[in-house]
Design an enzyme around this catalytic site. Structure first.
Site, mmCIF file in Angstrom:
data_model
loop_
_atom_site.group_PDB
_atom_site.id
_atom_site.type_symbol
_atom_site.label_atom_id
_atom_site.label_comp_id
_atom_site.label_asym_id
_atom_site.label_seq_id
_atom_site.Cartn_x
_atom_site.Cartn_y
_atom_site.Cartn_z
ATOM 1 N N SER A 82 1.084 17.221 -18.109
ATOM 2 C CA SER A 82 0.488 17.944 -19.238
ATOM 3 C C SER A 82 -0.372 17.058 -20.124
ATOM 4 O O SER A 82 -1.300 17.544 -20.774
ATOM 5 C CB SER A 82 1.587 18.588 -20.085
ATOM 6 O OG SER A 82 2.498 17.606 -20.552
ATOM 7 N N ASP A 102 3.750 16.155 -30.895
ATOM 8 C CA ASP A 102 5.106 16.695 -30.874
ATOM 9 C C ASP A 102 6.139 15.665 -30.437
ATOM 10 O O ASP A 102 7.262 16.019 -30.084
ATOM 11 C CB ASP A 102 5.167 17.905 -29.935
ATOM 12 C CG ASP A 102 4.616 17.587 -28.535
ATOM 13 O OD1 ASP A 102 4.448 16.384 -28.220
ATOM 14 O OD2 ASP A 102 4.363 18.531 -27.772
ATOM 15 N N HIS A 129 3.113 14.566 -26.529
ATOM 16 C CA HIS A 129 1.699 14.797 -26.213
ATOM 17 C C HIS A 129 0.789 14.144 -27.254
ATOM 18 O O HIS A 129 1.170 13.988 -28.416
ATOM 19 C CB HIS A 129 1.428 16.293 -26.111
ATOM 20 C CG HIS A 129 2.238 16.947 -25.042
ATOM 21 N ND1 HIS A 129 3.412 17.617 -25.313
ATOM 22 C CD2 HIS A 129 2.067 17.007 -23.703
ATOM 23 C CE1 HIS A 129 3.928 18.076 -24.181
ATOM 24 N NE2 HIS A 129 3.132 17.715 -23.186
#
Length: 260
Positions: free
Chosen positions: A16, A201, A204
């Site tokens: 991600s 967060d 990320h």
């Protein structure tokens, strides 16, 4: 052989952190900007994936050598996994450290080994280490997902062992490495709380984090593959200021550089 102009590529392969890097200020976005009309930047990030799941995916997103003559060449491949592999044992994403190292070697050898169906001798490889984790920030984020987790499933200490493994694999396989862990950890003064400046967060990256990674990646390209630095690549087709009503037809008939 493919007719006409085909622009070669940079392929970003990861989880991600790669997937989200197409957004404003992300790694893929910044690379796309400086490589305009030189190399196309392809984002192949897969949220939540670990290095184990990445291998079969890679075999689908990277062209086999039998197919490569008819496709744009991948000039640079980045491999950025480990953030999910490094979760606490027992989680579905967890991959033991030894297997993680082997998985990275497998991905590299799929491209580097002449016996591989995906052999691509023109592809240069840079591996990236996972970033450090802000466990307190990540624990708060997990609460919003309603997964029943009341604490972080990752630690900065465990992630560092996976980052160190990336560097060992890079040395063994003879590829370049960008140490994202050390980059962000040093910038944060080796304090988890200070990582909030770089992480959205706890895991990320914010724009500030991606900027550090981008700068380090460009530096690695300059040192290891200077011919692929954007300043060294010729722009496809002449600059518009070199064109006129009298000469444009001849000048734009073909690109300045033919890739195939």
């Amino acid at each position: 052989m493919m007719a006409g102009y085909v622009q070669d590529t940079i392929l970003l392969f990861g989880d991600s952190i790669t997937q989200l890097s197409t957004g404003p200020g992300g790694l893929a976005q910044q690379l796309s900007d400086v490589y305009q009309r030189k190399l196309d930047v392809l984002n192949r990030g897969f949220s939540g994936y670990n290095s184990r799941w990445a291998i079969p995916v890679f075999k689908n997103v990277f062209a086999k050598k039998s197919e490569q003559p008819n496709l744009p060449k991948v000039k640079l491949l980045t491999i950025w996994y480990g953030a999910n592999d490094a979760v606490e044992p027992g989680g579905p994403q967890y991959v033991p450290l030894e297997e993680y190292s082997q998985n990275l070697s497998t991905l590299i050898q799929l491209v580097k080994s002449p016996s591989s169906e995906w052999y691509s001798p023109e592809t240069r490889i840079i591996v990236l280490t996972p970033p450090p984790i802000n466990s307190a920030q990540w624990a708060e984020f997990l609460k919003t997902l309603e997964l029943g987790l009341d604490k972080s499933d990752r630690t900065v200490e465990r992630t560092k062992t996976y980052a160190d493994a990336v560097k060992e694999v890079a040395k063994k396989e003879g590829v370049a490495v960008v140490d994202v862990f050390e980059l962000l950890w040093s910038a944060a003064g080796e304090r988890e709380k200070a990582l909030e400046r770089f992480l959205t967060d706890g895991l990320h990256l914010k724009v500030e984090g991606y900027k550090l990674v981008y700068d380090a990646l460009i530096e690695s390209i300059s040192q290891n593959f200077p011919e692929l630095h954007y300043d060294k690549l010729q722009t496809a087709y002449p600059d518009w200021k070199d064109l006129s009503t009298e000469n444009y037809a001849g000048l734009v008939k073909e690109p300045l550089v033919k890739r195939h």
